[in-house]
Design an enzyme around this catalytic site. Structure first.
Site, PDB file in Angstrom:
ATOM      1  N   ASP A 197      82.102  -9.796  61.577  1.00 34.37           N
ATOM      2  CA  ASP A 197      83.399  -9.869  60.897  1.00 34.37           C
ATOM      3  C   ASP A 197      84.468 -10.355  61.891  1.00 34.37           C
ATOM      4  OD1 ASP A 197      85.435  -9.823  59.053  1.00 34.37           O
ATOM      5  OD2 ASP A 197      85.498  -7.652  58.835  1.00 34.37           O
TER       6      ASP A 197
ATOM      7  N   HIS B 200      80.456  -5.068  56.067  1.00 33.28           N
ATOM      8  CA  HIS B 200      81.020  -4.005  56.921  1.00 33.28           C
ATOM      9  C   HIS B 200      81.031  -2.596  56.335  1.00 33.28           C
ATOM     10  CE1 HIS B 200      84.330  -5.324  54.468  1.00 33.28           C
ATOM     11  NE2 HIS B 200      84.664  -6.330  55.237  1.00 33.28           N
TER      12      HIS B 200
END
Ligand SMILES: [Zn+2]
Length: 432
Positions: A286, A220
């Site tokens: 995620d 991320h």
């Protein structure tokens, strides 16, 4: 045999895909013949996606957030045929017992294949874990279930050890010494100031001289500058749909509290532009659902994380339909590169690869409604967004989604990189 259109040498063209009895792609071409022909017409056949970053909350999480059973059905419906499940469950996957407990939760319950990451925080367990796990996840800042994180001075020795073990290593890159505590955060914008871009850039800076033998990947990444440093250093990384599409200008909504935080609109836009140019190698969700009532707590007490495995491809396919994203860029970032990083024969339309395929009808749009998604949490950061979900999904040549409905069986396996030494995790006894 599946007939439709697919990206071949960068162009959408009519193809036929023949699948052998083992569920692998046998051949691909204009006319390959053989077997009954299923023609999907103008619909587009893509390799199924690999989402290398999910949290399905088992063991130890609230079932009203997610389970391996529900999360993998969401994945199948979203066109994802392999998920990388993170180790910060309760207990975290750090040793023999926790590994076995988690692995046993997959058998007979998973709708897609699952690669299990382990957390390398107990040195004497590493060799054992390296023979079972699909990868390691290293947190540079404390997170749910993982409180002890390595200091910067300990990283070189850790990288050396992990590169000997050869498994992929994903890193959560935020430097907690750069976090800023200035009053109670009450909004994503406050959260962005509390865990600033500087914390992420400092952590990324620590990684750029990791040994090249380490199969390193940064989770991320939220800024175009971070993406550029990692590209220059030849390190794999992902961006999430929420960091690509949502900024911190969203009002005081704790549902959009995530780590790392949503960034400002100009920063988000720069990341999106880098993604569109193909400069972000991997997109991953995620996926980190929490029950609705936990997310309705005051912002500073609400947990971080948003669901996303089921919407990962659908929201981005909708951007393709709108002409804002090239299908080839998306296919590389969602299907090809994540599977390659995890050492899986997936993600490309290639003879010998597993016939994990999805069929996308770009005229079939819908509006995302959190209540109709498969996660029991019942909400999504993309509420009301236009999306395009795969109409069909094949796993090893067998249809698991038909007409947008899940019709598969829970026969997903625990997989590990095919290049890794030893046998696949699923066939190992745990005697040694
Ligand atoms: Zn995560």
């Amino acid at each position: 045999m599946l007939a439709g259109r697919a990206l071949v040498r960068g162009r959408l063209q009519p193809v036929e895909i023949a699948i052998d009895d083992a569920g692998r792609i046998r051949s691909l071409g204009k006319i390959v013949g053989g077997g009954p022909r299923h023609d999907v017409g103008e619909s587009v056949i893509l390799p199924a996606a690999t989402d290398l970053h999910v949290h399905f909350r088992e063991p130890g999480g609230p079932p009203e957030a997610e389970t391996i059973a529900s999360g993998t059905i969401g994945a199948a419906l979203g066109g994802v045929s392999l998920v990388g499940e993170m180790p910060n469950t309760r207990p975290p996957v750090t040793d023999v017992e926790s590994w076995q407990e988690k692995s046993s939760l997959v058998a007979g319950r998973a709708a897609v294949d699952v690669l299990l990451y382990a957390s390398p925080v107990v040195p004497r367990e590493l060799a054992f874990l390296a023979r079972r796990a699909g990868g390691f996840k290293v947190y540079l800042s404390p997170t749910t279930g993982i409180e002890n994180v390595p200091a910067a001075s300990e990283l070189p020795a850790l990288w050396d050890r992990l590169s000997e073990l050869r498994l992929p290593v994903s890193v959560h890159a935020e430097d907690p010494t750069r976090f800023v505590s200035a009053g109670r955060p009450t909004s994503p914008a406050d959260w962005d100031r509390a865990r600033p871009v500087a914390a992420e850039e400092a952590a990324i800076g620590e990684l750029t001289d990791a040994p090249k033998s380490l199969r390193l990947h940064v989770a991320h990444v939220t800024t175009a500058a971070g993406a550029r440093s990692l590209r220059n250093a030849g390190i794999s990384f992902e961006a999430t749909p929420h960091h690509l599409l949502l900024s911190d200008k969203v009002g005081a909504d704790a549902r959009l509290k995530v780590n790392p935080p949503l960034r400002t609109e100009p920063q988000r836009e720069a990341l999106w532009e880098a993604f569109r140019r193909g400069e972000v190698p991997i997109v991953a969700s995620d996926h980190a659902p929490h029950p609705r009532d936990a997310k309705e707590l005051p912002f500073d007490r609400a947990p971080s994380g948003v669901p996303g495995v089921e919407t990962l491809l659908p929201v981005l396919l909708s951007r393709v339909r709108a002409g804002e994203l090239d299908l080839g860029v998306l296919q590389a970032a969602a299907c090809d590169r994540p599977a390659r990083w995890l050492g899986q024969p997936l993600g490309r339309l290639l003879p010998g690869h597993r016939a994990n395929l999805i069929v996308v009808d770009f005229t079939n749009r819908f509006r995302i409604d959190g209540r109709t998604l498969h996660s029991p949490c019942g909400w999504t950061p993309f509420e009301g967004w236009e999306a395009i979900r795969p109409q069909e999904h094949y796993r090893d040549g067998v249809r698991v989604v038909e007409g947008g409905e899940y019709v598969g069986r829970p026969d997903g396996r625990v997989v590990r990189p095919e290049y890794a030494s030893g046998e696949p995790a699923a066939t190992l006894t745990d005697a040694d």
